[in-house]
Design a protein around this motif. Structure first.
Motif, PDB file in Angstrom:
ATOM      1  N   ALA A   3     -33.087 100.995  44.922  1.00 43.06           N
ATOM      2  CA  ALA A   3     -32.217 101.942  44.227  1.00 43.06           C
ATOM      3  C   ALA A   3     -32.682 102.113  42.776  1.00 43.06           C
ATOM      4  O   ALA A   3     -32.694 103.232  42.244  1.00 43.06           O
ATOM      5  CB  ALA A   3     -30.769 101.460  44.279  1.00 43.06           C
ATOM      6  N   LEU A   4     -33.070 101.032  42.147  1.00 48.14           N
ATOM      7  CA  LEU A   4     -33.538 101.064  40.762  1.00 48.14           C
ATOM      8  C   LEU A   4     -34.764 101.955  40.613  1.00 48.14           C
ATOM      9  O   LEU A   4     -34.930 102.653  39.616  1.00 48.14           O
ATOM     10  CB  LEU A   4     -33.866  99.632  40.322  1.00 48.14           C
ATOM     11  CG  LEU A   4     -34.222  99.394  38.873  1.00 48.14           C
ATOM     12  CD1 LEU A   4     -33.023  99.672  37.973  1.00 48.14           C
ATOM     13  CD2 LEU A   4     -34.676  97.948  38.691  1.00 48.14           C
ATOM     14  N   HIS A   5     -35.613 101.959  41.630  1.00 46.67           N
ATOM     15  CA  HIS A   5     -36.867 102.710  41.579  1.00 46.67           C
ATOM     16  C   HIS A   5     -36.832 103.989  42.415  1.00 46.67           C
ATOM     17  O   HIS A   5     -37.881 104.606  42.641  1.00 46.67           O
ATOM     18  CB  HIS A   5     -38.028 101.817  42.016  1.00 46.67           C
ATOM     19  CG  HIS A   5     -38.232 100.675  41.075  1.00 46.67           C
ATOM     20  ND1 HIS A   5     -38.862 100.807  39.861  1.00 46.67           N
ATOM     21  CD2 HIS A   5     -37.852  99.380  41.138  1.00 46.67           C
ATOM     22  CE1 HIS A   5     -38.868  99.655  39.232  1.00 46.67           C
ATOM     23  NE2 HIS A   5     -38.262  98.772  39.992  1.00 46.67           N
ATOM     24  N   GLY A   6     -35.655 104.382  42.868  1.00 51.22           N
ATOM     25  CA  GLY A   6     -35.519 105.618  43.623  1.00 51.22           C
ATOM     26  C   GLY A   6     -36.198 105.578  44.987  1.00 51.22           C
ATOM     27  O   GLY A   6     -36.642 106.599  45.491  1.00 51.22           O
ATOM     28  N   GLU A  10     -36.147 104.278  49.179  1.00 46.93           N
ATOM     29  CA  GLU A  10     -35.221 104.041  50.278  1.00 46.93           C
ATOM     30  C   GLU A  10     -35.706 102.883  51.124  1.00 46.93           C
ATOM     31  O   GLU A  10     -36.895 102.689  51.286  1.00 46.93           O
ATOM     32  CB  GLU A  10     -35.112 105.278  51.172  1.00 46.93           C
ATOM     33  CG  GLU A  10     -34.366 106.429  50.534  1.00 46.93           C
ATOM     34  CD  GLU A  10     -34.146 107.557  51.536  1.00 46.93           C
ATOM     35  OE1 GLU A  10     -33.875 107.275  52.724  1.00 46.93           O
ATOM     36  OE2 GLU A  10     -34.269 108.710  51.115  1.00 46.93           O
ATOM     37  N   LEU A  11     -34.760 102.129  51.669  1.00 49.26           N
ATOM     38  CA  LEU A  11     -35.116 101.078  52.625  1.00 49.26           C
ATOM     39  C   LEU A  11     -35.523 101.717  53.939  1.00 49.26           C
ATOM     40  O   LEU A  11     -34.958 102.745  54.332  1.00 49.26           O
ATOM     41  CB  LEU A  11     -33.917 100.163  52.886  1.00 49.26           C
ATOM     42  CG  LEU A  11     -33.616  99.129  51.814  1.00 49.26           C
ATOM     43  CD1 LEU A  11     -32.305  98.406  52.144  1.00 49.26           C
ATOM     44  CD2 LEU A  11     -34.740  98.116  51.732  1.00 49.26           C
ATOM     45  N   PRO A  14     -38.660  86.508  43.982  1.00 48.75           N
ATOM     46  CA  PRO A  14     -37.571  87.265  43.359  1.00 48.75           C
ATOM     47  C   PRO A  14     -36.626  87.937  44.350  1.00 48.75           C
ATOM     48  O   PRO A  14     -35.511  88.314  43.974  1.00 48.75           O
ATOM     49  CB  PRO A  14     -38.308  88.312  42.518  1.00 48.75           C
ATOM     50  CG  PRO A  14     -39.611  88.495  43.215  1.00 48.75           C
ATOM     51  CD  PRO A  14     -39.949  87.146  43.799  1.00 48.75           C
ATOM     52  N   ILE A  15     -37.050  88.073  45.585  1.00 50.77           N
ATOM     53  CA  ILE A  15     -36.191  88.682  46.600  1.00 50.77           C
ATOM     54  C   ILE A  15     -35.313  87.626  47.269  1.00 50.77           C
ATOM     55  O   ILE A  15     -34.107  87.811  47.423  1.00 50.77           O
ATOM     56  CB  ILE A  15     -37.027  89.452  47.650  1.00 50.77           C
ATOM     57  CG1 ILE A  15     -37.878  90.534  46.961  1.00 50.77           C
ATOM     58  CG2 ILE A  15     -36.141  90.052  48.727  1.00 50.77           C
ATOM     59  CD1 ILE A  15     -37.096  91.572  46.176  1.00 50.77           C
ATOM     60  N   LEU A  16     -35.891  86.505  47.643  1.00 49.64           N
ATOM     61  CA  LEU A  16     -35.101  85.423  48.252  1.00 49.64           C
ATOM     62  C   LEU A  16     -34.317  84.619  47.223  1.00 49.64           C
ATOM     63  O   LEU A  16     -33.391  83.893  47.569  1.00 49.64           O
ATOM     64  CB  LEU A  16     -35.999  84.464  49.037  1.00 49.64           C
ATOM     65  CG  LEU A  16     -36.588  84.988  50.328  1.00 49.64           C
ATOM     66  CD1 LEU A  16     -37.437  83.910  50.994  1.00 49.64           C
ATOM     67  CD2 LEU A  16     -35.490  85.461  51.273  1.00 49.64           C
ATOM     68  N   GLY A  57     -29.782  92.422  49.808  1.00 50.47           N
ATOM     69  CA  GLY A  57     -29.126  92.841  48.572  1.00 50.47           C
ATOM     70  C   GLY A  57     -30.115  93.128  47.455  1.00 50.47           C
ATOM     71  O   GLY A  57     -30.029  94.154  46.770  1.00 50.47           O
ATOM     72  N   TRP A  58     -31.094  92.227  47.261  1.00 44.00           N
ATOM     73  CA  TRP A  58     -32.061  92.424  46.183  1.00 44.00           C
ATOM     74  C   TRP A  58     -33.051  93.534  46.499  1.00 44.00           C
ATOM     75  O   TRP A  58     -33.468  94.274  45.607  1.00 44.00           O
ATOM     76  CB  TRP A  58     -32.768  91.118  45.831  1.00 44.00           C
ATOM     77  CG  TRP A  58     -31.866  90.286  44.984  1.00 44.00           C
ATOM     78  CD1 TRP A  58     -31.181  89.169  45.355  1.00 44.00           C
ATOM     79  CD2 TRP A  58     -31.495  90.541  43.624  1.00 44.00           C
ATOM     80  NE1 TRP A  58     -30.412  88.717  44.313  1.00 44.00           N
ATOM     81  CE2 TRP A  58     -30.586  89.536  43.242  1.00 44.00           C
ATOM     82  CE3 TRP A  58     -31.839  91.519  42.697  1.00 44.00           C
ATOM     83  CZ2 TRP A  58     -30.021  89.491  41.964  1.00 44.00           C
ATOM     84  CZ3 TRP A  58     -31.286  91.468  41.434  1.00 44.00           C
ATOM     85  CH2 TRP A  58     -30.386  90.465  41.078  1.00 44.00           C
ATOM     86  N   LEU A  59     -33.444  93.683  47.771  1.00 45.57           N
ATOM     87  CA  LEU A  59     -34.310  94.801  48.130  1.00 45.57           C
ATOM     88  C   LEU A  59     -33.581  96.122  47.915  1.00 45.57           C
ATOM     89  O   LEU A  59     -34.165  97.090  47.416  1.00 45.57           O
ATOM     90  CB  LEU A  59     -34.790  94.684  49.572  1.00 45.57           C
ATOM     91  CG  LEU A  59     -35.911  93.679  49.813  1.00 45.57           C
ATOM     92  CD1 LEU A  59     -36.135  93.482  51.314  1.00 45.57           C
ATOM     93  CD2 LEU A  59     -37.191  94.109  49.126  1.00 45.57           C
TER      94      LEU A  59
END
Length: 158
Positions: A149-152, A154-155, A71-73, A142-144
């Protein structure tokens, strides 16, 4: 058909497969299976833990498609084939052993059957996001970023 090393890697890494069957009255049925595994280099399988609809559909029409996608790639594979359901015996026991060997904690009494799919066709799935020249790195970032962001979350900073 032989499953390529890349196909096998994606199945090993992702584990979640979306299994499509057809109901007796011809309606589509899609069900996620978190126990999607390699049986060997020509077959996949999953455990029937909570899959009464899927197994009932296979009793009337054994044709199946399983999609396994990172789902990420946003890349993966679709596998088409014919399923056989095992509720006991050597094939059932072997499926349980593979699950245990790969870390499954599902108790034997919860696994109603082992569903083995003889893969007859496979095709790569690639998101149209790559059509404009995007790289795996840009897609995954982008997906990460979206997921975090959706789950609050941080990268990690590099």
């Amino acid at each position: 058909m032989k499953l390529s090393q890349q196909m096998q890697r994606v199945v090993r890494e992702q584990r979640l497969g979306f299994v499509a069957t057809v109901t007796p009255d011809g309606r589509p049925n899609l069900s996620p299976k978190g126990t999607t595994k390699l049986w060997d280099d020509e077959r996949l399988f999953f455990a029937d833990i909570a899959s009464p609809g899927t197994v009932a559909n296979l009793a009337t029409n054994p044709h199946v498609e399983i999609n396994v996608v990172d789902p990420i790639l946003r890349k993966g594979f679709r596998f088409k084939g014919t399923a056989t359901v095992y509720t006991s015996g050597e094939m059932y026991d072997r499926g349980l052993q593979i699950l245990r060997d790969e870390g499954s904690t599902a108790k034997r009494e919860r696994v109603r059957s082992i569903v083995v799919i003889d893969v007859t066709e496979a095709a790569e799935l690639i998101s149209p996001a790559y059509d404009d020249g995007a790289t795996e790195q840009s897609i995954s970032e982008g997906w990460l970023g979206y997921y975090n962001a959706l789950h609050g979350l941080e990268l990690p900073r590099t």
